[in-house]
Design a protein around this motif. Structure first.
Motif, PDB file in Angstrom:
ATOM      1  N   TYR A   1      14.428   9.596  -8.094  1.00  7.62           N
ATOM      2  CA  TYR A   1      13.281   8.835  -8.585  1.00  7.62           C
ATOM      3  C   TYR A   1      12.573   9.601  -9.703  1.00  7.62           C
ATOM      4  O   TYR A   1      12.212   9.042 -10.728  1.00  7.62           O
ATOM      5  CB  TYR A   1      12.310   8.552  -7.442  1.00  7.62           C
ATOM      6  CG  TYR A   1      11.094   7.753  -7.867  1.00  7.62           C
ATOM      7  CD1 TYR A   1      11.152   6.376  -7.962  1.00  7.62           C
ATOM      8  CD2 TYR A   1       9.904   8.391  -8.195  1.00  7.62           C
ATOM      9  CE1 TYR A   1      10.058   5.642  -8.374  1.00  7.62           C
ATOM     10  CE2 TYR A   1       8.803   7.676  -8.603  1.00  7.62           C
ATOM     11  CZ  TYR A   1       8.873   6.300  -8.687  1.00  7.62           C
ATOM     12  OH  TYR A   1       7.782   5.565  -9.109  1.00  7.62           O
TER      13      TYR A   1
ATOM     14  N   THR B   1       0.833  -1.205   0.000  1.00  4.11           N
ATOM     15  CA  THR B   1       0.000   0.000   0.000  1.00  4.11           C
ATOM     16  C   THR B   1       0.869   1.258   0.000  1.00  4.11           C
ATOM     17  O   THR B   1       0.615   2.197  -0.764  1.00  4.11           O
ATOM     18  CB  THR B   1      -0.930   0.006   1.242  1.00  4.11           C
ATOM     19  OG1 THR B   1      -1.594  -1.247   1.293  1.00  4.11           O
ATOM     20  CG2 THR B   1      -1.938   1.127   1.175  1.00  4.11           C
ATOM     21  N   LEU B   2       1.893   1.271   0.848  1.00  4.10           N
ATOM     22  CA  LEU B   2       2.772   2.446   0.909  1.00  4.10           C
ATOM     23  C   LEU B   2       3.428   2.696  -0.441  1.00  4.10           C
ATOM     24  O   LEU B   2       3.456   3.830  -0.936  1.00  4.10           O
ATOM     25  CB  LEU B   2       3.864   2.226   1.973  1.00  4.10           C
ATOM     26  CG  LEU B   2       3.439   2.321   3.430  1.00  4.10           C
ATOM     27  CD1 LEU B   2       4.533   1.774   4.337  1.00  4.10           C
ATOM     28  CD2 LEU B   2       3.117   3.759   3.817  1.00  4.10           C
ATOM     29  N   TYR B   3       3.942   1.644  -1.023  1.00  7.08           N
ATOM     30  CA  TYR B   3       4.659   1.768  -2.299  1.00  7.08           C
ATOM     31  C   TYR B   3       3.700   2.247  -3.394  1.00  7.08           C
ATOM     32  O   TYR B   3       4.012   3.165  -4.153  1.00  7.08           O
ATOM     33  CB  TYR B   3       5.272   0.411  -2.652  1.00  7.08           C
ATOM     34  CG  TYR B   3       5.998   0.388  -3.974  1.00  7.08           C
ATOM     35  CD1 TYR B   3       7.346   0.721  -4.062  1.00  7.08           C
ATOM     36  CD2 TYR B   3       5.328   0.032  -5.147  1.00  7.08           C
ATOM     37  CE1 TYR B   3       8.011   0.708  -5.291  1.00  7.08           C
ATOM     38  CE2 TYR B   3       5.988   0.021  -6.367  1.00  7.08           C
ATOM     39  CZ  TYR B   3       7.321   0.352  -6.437  1.00  7.08           C
ATOM     40  OH  TYR B   3       7.964   0.339  -7.642  1.00  7.08           O
ATOM     41  N   GLN B   4       2.544   1.604  -3.468  1.00 10.85           N
ATOM     42  CA  GLN B   4       1.621   1.947  -4.556  1.00 10.85           C
ATOM     43  C   GLN B   4       1.037   3.346  -4.385  1.00 10.85           C
ATOM     44  O   GLN B   4       0.867   4.068  -5.361  1.00 10.85           O
ATOM     45  CB  GLN B   4       0.522   0.886  -4.659  1.00 10.85           C
ATOM     46  CG  GLN B   4       1.099  -0.453  -5.149  1.00 10.85           C
ATOM     47  CD  GLN B   4       0.065  -1.545  -5.328  1.00 10.85           C
ATOM     48  OE1 GLN B   4      -1.010  -1.482  -4.738  1.00 10.85           O
ATOM     49  NE2 GLN B   4       0.394  -2.555  -6.106  1.00 10.85           N
TER      50      GLN B   4
ATOM     51  N   ALA C   1       3.624  10.039  -7.354  1.00 12.55           N
ATOM     52  CA  ALA C   1       4.816  10.565  -8.030  1.00 12.55           C
ATOM     53  C   ALA C   1       4.764  10.392  -9.547  1.00 12.55           C
ATOM     54  O   ALA C   1       5.575  10.992 -10.257  1.00 12.55           O
ATOM     55  CB  ALA C   1       6.068   9.876  -7.478  1.00 12.55           C
TER      56      ALA C   1
ATOM     57  N   MET D   1       2.521   5.899  -3.039  1.00 17.41           N
ATOM     58  CA  MET D   1       3.533   6.896  -3.351  1.00 17.41           C
ATOM     59  C   MET D   1       3.871   6.913  -4.844  1.00 17.41           C
ATOM     60  O   MET D   1       4.047   7.981  -5.424  1.00 17.41           O
ATOM     61  CB  MET D   1       4.792   6.620  -2.501  1.00 17.41           C
ATOM     62  CG  MET D   1       5.849   7.686  -2.580  1.00 17.41           C
ATOM     63  SD  MET D   1       5.240   9.351  -2.322  1.00 17.41           S
ATOM     64  CE  MET D   1       5.861   9.731  -0.715  1.00 17.41           C
ATOM     65  N   THR D   2       3.946   5.741  -5.459  1.00 16.91           N
ATOM     66  CA  THR D   2       4.270   5.730  -6.897  1.00 16.91           C
ATOM     67  C   THR D   2       3.130   6.364  -7.701  1.00 16.91           C
ATOM     68  O   THR D   2       3.378   7.045  -8.693  1.00 16.91           O
ATOM     69  CB  THR D   2       4.526   4.299  -7.415  1.00 16.91           C
ATOM     70  OG1 THR D   2       3.491   3.444  -6.955  1.00 16.91           O
ATOM     71  CG2 THR D   2       5.850   3.767  -6.940  1.00 16.91           C
TER      72      THR D   2
ATOM     73  N   VAL E   1       7.187  12.076 -12.701  1.00 18.39           N
ATOM     74  CA  VAL E   1       8.090  11.325 -13.590  1.00 18.39           C
ATOM     75  C   VAL E   1       7.729  11.619 -15.041  1.00 18.39           C
ATOM     76  O   VAL E   1       8.603  11.856 -15.886  1.00 18.39           O
ATOM     77  CB  VAL E   1       7.988   9.814 -13.295  1.00 18.39           C
ATOM     78  CG1 VAL E   1       8.859   9.027 -14.256  1.00 18.39           C
ATOM     79  CG2 VAL E   1       8.395   9.524 -11.855  1.00 18.39           C
TER      80      VAL E   1
END
Lengths: 558, 605
Positions: free
Chosen positions: A112, A77-80, A86, A82-83, A90
């Protein structure tokens, strides 16, 4: 197509306001540049007061700290989350990312996001940080030789994030309805008929807050001498200190009206209230920069680990008071048990300075225990300060100006218009002696680094010879650093050199060796430039005449 | 009648069995009266279940308070029926991917609700659950969604036992499906009775496979005691208070070193209210097991709002008192034994001579014991008294062992094992037996775990733990000599009774059981945190199943050891372990960045 720039400025409210000059400078460099900003959600309202920003990309980084630390969300959950957040950054494919937040985490975000050009901290390779751009690197070096720094953060941001240009003061735009709100807020307390002085008693770090009771005594003393009204500003967390100020104020016979704005304003409303005031008496805080941005004069009480030269009010019209104590300002990570510097500032004298700023009363030149400075713009179009009362260590003053000129010329390639000292420093013979010792060592270090580069090109790789040469190089560098740190004429160069070695950006052994060689050559060149400047005093004295201040050797003719 | 008919028709479309059940019910449980706003409100046994002024607004407030915590994919289980205003408000507030079930303990009450007001279409997306608690729990467990229990308290009072039984069944269901290792910071006291229990709790949690960080404040006991020598009471209290504040900060600093999933404090742990509030602000989960008689030690009143979860070993009025003092969630968790320490021992003849007797008592010299024990002297059996704080009890001096020294656990176990009849008299400050004899003390379970025979003063809660074939109790101290006489001469019966009690403890009353219950309760309340770890949803396999379309993340997770719980810090550590010269991929940069935020500690102190 317009250039696209991303600024990353996450952590502090004051830093946001302080990038105002950079925003103007970017438009000067790339007219029509589309500038986006990554900022913590809490400070996004302040960002909206700044000019030339296209998108304000906010995120609740405090919540991220809480949620990731307490593991309220799993790694997926944290990774998804934030990506997803962001992804637009990008996709924007910025021409330049300027990271103004000096920590590893923002460096990782910078890498990143990526860009054609990165300035500031990034983590491009192995998660360890690298600093791109000499001004940004200077900002980290300065902590080792703080007393000699004469560059305000505002200028470092602007020079590092863009380049040199005409002096550009900070400015914030208050919306008409917010300005009206502020007038309405003050109206029941006397409105515009009152000469309002805003008072910021608290600070994000108790270390940099002057004593609350001394604030109270100052306000009481001032109220006895002129008709004013006080607007107490701050957050609810600072209420205890503010209450102590108010209690002391009343006990000390304060008579002026107190208007309590603590916790009652949004950040834009606070800026609007400050714009209605004639003066802000404050610790070094975010509201101080808001006041500067709306054109309200500031008296900055620069206590604890605060150095006004780094983060004080920018541009003409402000005043800074610094305790005259050997340990002041102390280091950032210092835990001080006595806070003795705060007792150096005398309430009656601070009140007299307020009176001078408010009604033009005589300047309190007999101030004791502290130095008083007035801010200005200098000959190079940078923020600067002038000592108005108190005494500065002559050596500190001399080297402060020397390094101010040196680094400006080194990094911009332009001759500084700031006058050089006509006389050498008091430690001139000692400094020359250190440089005489260093010069042959520098040549040897460069020569060894060149040999290292040669070794890395040989096949098969001469591992044993490389290791031996590396040991030599390390030992020589340590000797050079130890010797350099003995003199203020060479210490700053050594600090920059050591930091450069951490910035080695080669991708393989040969690349690393090349990078290291470049670092040593750069340091050697700088050492030579400083030595030449110091020897010039010898020549001038021998000739028995005063020469016009000259540009340092590294400056190109302009 | 039309309202009931329409509602039953609506209900039958999805829950035919439930509708059929309601048809056969007679109702009459709720007294329905119009509220000030004109809509129906209701009372049960004279108590208002909904607001007499504005039930709709009240229900909305309740729903607003609870909906924020509910997460996508969860099953929300509501206790409390009434006129269902709160269920309607919550259903309307929750997104469709959050399921909602309502427990129905009493079809007559549900009948009244359906007869009182029309159910809207919202009721069609509610799972109505009548039946036996175990069956309901099984149904909910089979659905497989994370369960979050909410209680609309005014409507639960009359059927409290039913709701408790459902919750216990759910809790045990979660606890037995433990799939992941929790990290639990265990905050112990400086000294006192809860100190050894902290050790038992630590061992129990570790037995369950969790990682425990014991923040042991007993190392500060000497300094604390030194402050106790100050003669001026005000100065003494001020200094000890300041020390508690420092130790509270020490706890925060320790938590910052390695943030846990749960901060579990034991009674008397030196944690201040501001420190607890700060932890809550920073999203730490905090719980306290208050293993003290709430009537004697009353500092919980000030601390009640501080902990997210309170566990107490008394029921009824105790639970109400904690709630009134501001405790958000307070649950019953009785005492237990630790079979690793509390067990049968083979004693040498010498030990039997030293520690053995016909009758013995181990414990401190409380007032009731001082006044009652002289009756045990001059009897045709031997009596030994062990423990401290017996100063001034001159008539008992002849039987007091080791000159009234404090008895450590090892000695205590020897006494329990060597004694024919262990006396267990709960402490109280009065002269006789405890007039409010509710809870069961740890000694009851410890003696039983030792396989030692005991005579215990009667407690209202005793029957919950032991049958009459397992434990002998007395209502009046005057019964004790007769009971001793009887049991002393029947060693086989004594042994049978003690063996049965020990078997009961081992199967139901160890600290492992209690910790399983405690974590199950918290897991039910926090299905997305503790609950998800316990359900194994943070194991590598479960995480991989959630990111089939995210190749980079999948690769990072696969790089971690299989069969283990994986958190952000684990993935980051894996990346860092590649060494300083590795070129990082973009997804690795992202993980390291997130981990940098996770590592922040300065805001905790």
């Amino acid at each position: 197509m317009n250039k696209r720039v991303l600024l990353i400025n996450i952590t502090r409210m004051g830093d946001l306001v302080q990038m105002g000059t950079l925003l103007q400078r970017l438009q000067h460099e790339w007219p029509g540049a589309e500038v986006d900003l990554v900022v913590d959600q809490r400070f996004a309202p302040v960002a909206r007061l700044l000019p030339y920003l296209r998108h304000i990309v906010e995120y609740d980084f405090h919540r991220l700290v809480d949620e990731s630390r307490a593991q309220t969300k799993d790694v997926v959950t944290l990774y998804q989350d934030m990506t997803r957040w962001a992804a637009p950054l990008v996709e924007a494919r910025y021409d330049r990312v300027v990271n103004l937040t000096f920590n590893r985490r923002s460096g990782l975000l910078t890498s990143y996001v990526g860009a054609k050009e990165i300035r500031g901290i990034a983590a491009p390779k192995d998660g360890d940080v690298t600093i791109f751009n000499p001004w940004m690197a200077y900002l980290t070096d300065v902590h080792h030789e703080r007393c000699f720094n004469h560059f305000n953060l505002v200028d470092i941001y602007a020079l590092g994030g863009s380049g040199s240009g005409p002096f550009a003061p900070l400015s914030l735009t208050i919306a008409p309805d917010t300005a009206q709100w502020a007038r309405n807020f003050l109206a029941p307390h006397g409105g515009q008929q009152t000469s309002w002085v805003a008072v910021q008693v608290g600070a994000s770090d108790p270390m940099k807050a002057w004593r609350a009771e001394l604030f109270g005594q100052t306000l009481a003393a001032l109220s006895r001498q002129t008709a004013v009204g006080y607007v107490c500003i701050g957050t609810e967390e600072e209420r205890k200190a503010i209450h102590l100020t108010q209690t002391t104020y009343r006990k000390a016979g304060g008579t002026a009206p107190l208007c309590d704005a603590v916790g009652k304003t949004t950040l834009p409303q606070l800026a609007a209230v400050l714009s209605q005031c004639r003066l802000l008496l404050t610790n070094d805080t975010g509201p101080m920069h808001l006041a500067v941005g709306v054109g309200t004069p500031v008296i900055d009480l620069s206590v604890g680990h605060v150095d006004f030269r780094e983060t004080g009010p920018y541009g003409p019209g402000h005043w800074m008071v610094q305790p005259d104590l050997g340990c002041a300002p102390c280091g950032f990570d210092q835990v001080c048990l006595h806070h003795a510097c705060k007792d150096r500032l005398v309430p009656d004298q601070i009140a007299a300075l307020c009176l001078h700023v408010l009604i033009g009363a005589a300047f309190p030149s007999s101030i004791t225990g502290a130095r008083v400075y007035r801010s200005r713009a200098d000959e190079d179009g940078l923020g600067s300060t002038e000592l108005q009362a108190g005494r500065e260590d002559p050596l500190v003053e001399w080297y402060g100006r020397f390094w101010r000129r040196f680094w400006f010329e080194e990094f911009t390639g332009r001759a500084s218009q700031v006058p050089a000292h006509p006389e050498p420093s008091l430690d001139w013979p000692d400094a020359l002696r250190v440089m005489e010792h260093l010069t042959p060592l520098a040549k040897k270090l460069v020569s060894n680094a060149e040999e290292l580069v040669r070794l890395t090109t040989r096949r098969p790789l001469p591992v044993s010879a490389l290791q031996q040469m590396q040991r030599h190089e390390t030992a020589e560098r340590q000797q050079i650093v130890a010797l350099s740190m003995q003199s203020p004429a060479t210490a700053s160069l050594a600090v920059a050199m050591v930091r450069d070695t951490h910035n080695d950006d080669g991708s393989d052994l040969a690349g690393l060796a090349q990078s290291r060689l470049a670092t040593y050559r750069r340091w050697h060149k700088r050492l030579h430039a400083v030595a030449t400047a110091f020897h010039a005093f010898n020549t001038a004295q021998r000739l028995g005449r005063r020469e016009r201040p000259r540009a340092l050797p590294m400056a190109r003719s302009t | 009648m039309n309202i009931l008919h329409d509602n039953l028709a609506r209900l039958a479309s999805r829950h035919q069995d439930v509708a059929a059940g309601v048809k056969t019910a007679t109702g009459g449980v709720l007294t329905v009266e119009p509220a000030r706003t004109g809509v129906p409100s209701a009372r049960r046994s004279g108590r208002w279940i909904h607001s007499a002024y504005d039930p709709l607004r009240e229900a909305q407030t309740w729903a607003d308070t609870h909906a924020a915590a509910c997460q996508s994919g969860e099953m929300i289980v509501v206790a409390g029926v009434g006129l269902l205003y709160h269920v309607e408000a919550l259903r309307n507030k929750l997104p469709p991917d959050v399921s909602l079930a309502v427990l129905i303990p009493n079809l007559d009450e549900f009948h009244d609700a359906l007869a009182a007001r029309s159910l809207g279409s919202w009721s069609e997306s509610v799972l109505w659950l009548p039946g036996a608690p175990a069956e309901i729990a099984e149904t909910l467990t089979k659905i497989g969604r994370p369960i979050r229990c909410l209680s609309y308290t005014p409507a639960t009072v009359a059927d409290a036992a039913f709701y408790r039984a459902v919750e216990e069944a759910l809790r045990r269901g979660i606890a037995h499906r433990t799939g992941g290792q929790l990290t639990i910071a265990l905050v112990g006291p400086i000294y006192g009775g809860s100190l050894p229990i902290t050790g038992y709790v630590k061992r129990a949690l570790e037995t369950l496979g969790h990682k425990v960080q014991w923040i042991d404040h007993s190392v500060h006991a000497t300094s604390y005691d030194a402050m106790g020598t100050l003669k001026d009471q005000r100065n003494r209290q001020m200094m000890q208070g300041r020390m508690a504040e420092v130790l509270s900060q020490w706890t925060l600093a320790s938590l910052a070193e390695s943030p846990p999933d749960l901060v579990l404090s034991m009674a008397q742990a030196p944690m201040t209210l501001p420190a607890l509030e700060h932890l809550r602000k920073k999203k730490f989960l905090t719980a306290m097991w208050f293993v003290e008689n709430y009537r004697h030690l009353t500092y919980w009143r000030q601390m009640a709002p501080g902990y997210e979860f309170w566990f107490v070993f008394q029921q009824g009025a105790c639970l109400d008192a904690f709630r009134q003092a501001g405790a958000q969630q307070v649950s019953y968790l009785p005492m237990a034994a630790d079979p690793d320490l509390h067990g049968p021992m083979s004693l040498s003849e010498a030990d039997r001579r030293i520690f053995g007797s016909d009758v013995s008592f181990v414990g401190a010299g409380y007032a009731n014991r001082r006044s009652l024990f002289p009756a045990l002297l001059h009897q045709p059996w031997s009596f030994k008294l062990w423990g401290n704080e017996w100063e001034g009890a001159d008539d008992l001096r002849a039987v007091l062992q080791l000159e009234g020294a404090r008895i450590d656990t090892a000695t205590c176990m020897k006494v329990f094992n060597a004694t024919a009849i262990n006396l267990n008299l709960h402490s109280t400050t009065g002269a006789g037996l405890d007039p409010q004899a509710d809870y069961v003390n740890p000694r009851t379970f410890e003696l039983a775990a030792c396989g030692a025979f005991q005579l215990v003063d009667h407690r209202s809660e005793l029957h919950r733990f032991f049958t009459e074939q397992e434990m002998v109790s007395f209502q009046d101290f005057g019964e004790v000599p007769g009971l001793v006489h009887h049991w002393l001469h029947d060693s086989d019966a004594r042994q049978a009774m003690a063996d049965a009690a020990r078997a009961r403890v081992l199967s139901e009353h160890t600290y492992v059981h209690r910790m399983r219950d405690l974590l199950g309760h918290i897991g039910l309340s926090q299905p997305d945190r503790v609950g998800s770890v316990l359900r194994g949803e943070r194991q590598q396999e479960a995480l991989l199943a959630r990111c089939p379309d995210d190749r980079p993340l999948e690769a990072l997770l696969k790089d971690c050891p299989s069969g283990q719980r994986i958190e952000l810090k684990d993935v980051a550590a894996r990346i860092r372990s590649k060494g300083p010269t590795a070129t990082l991929k973009r997804e690795e940069l992202m993980v390291l960045m997130l981990d940098e935020y996770r590592s922040e500690t300065r805001d905790l102190l």
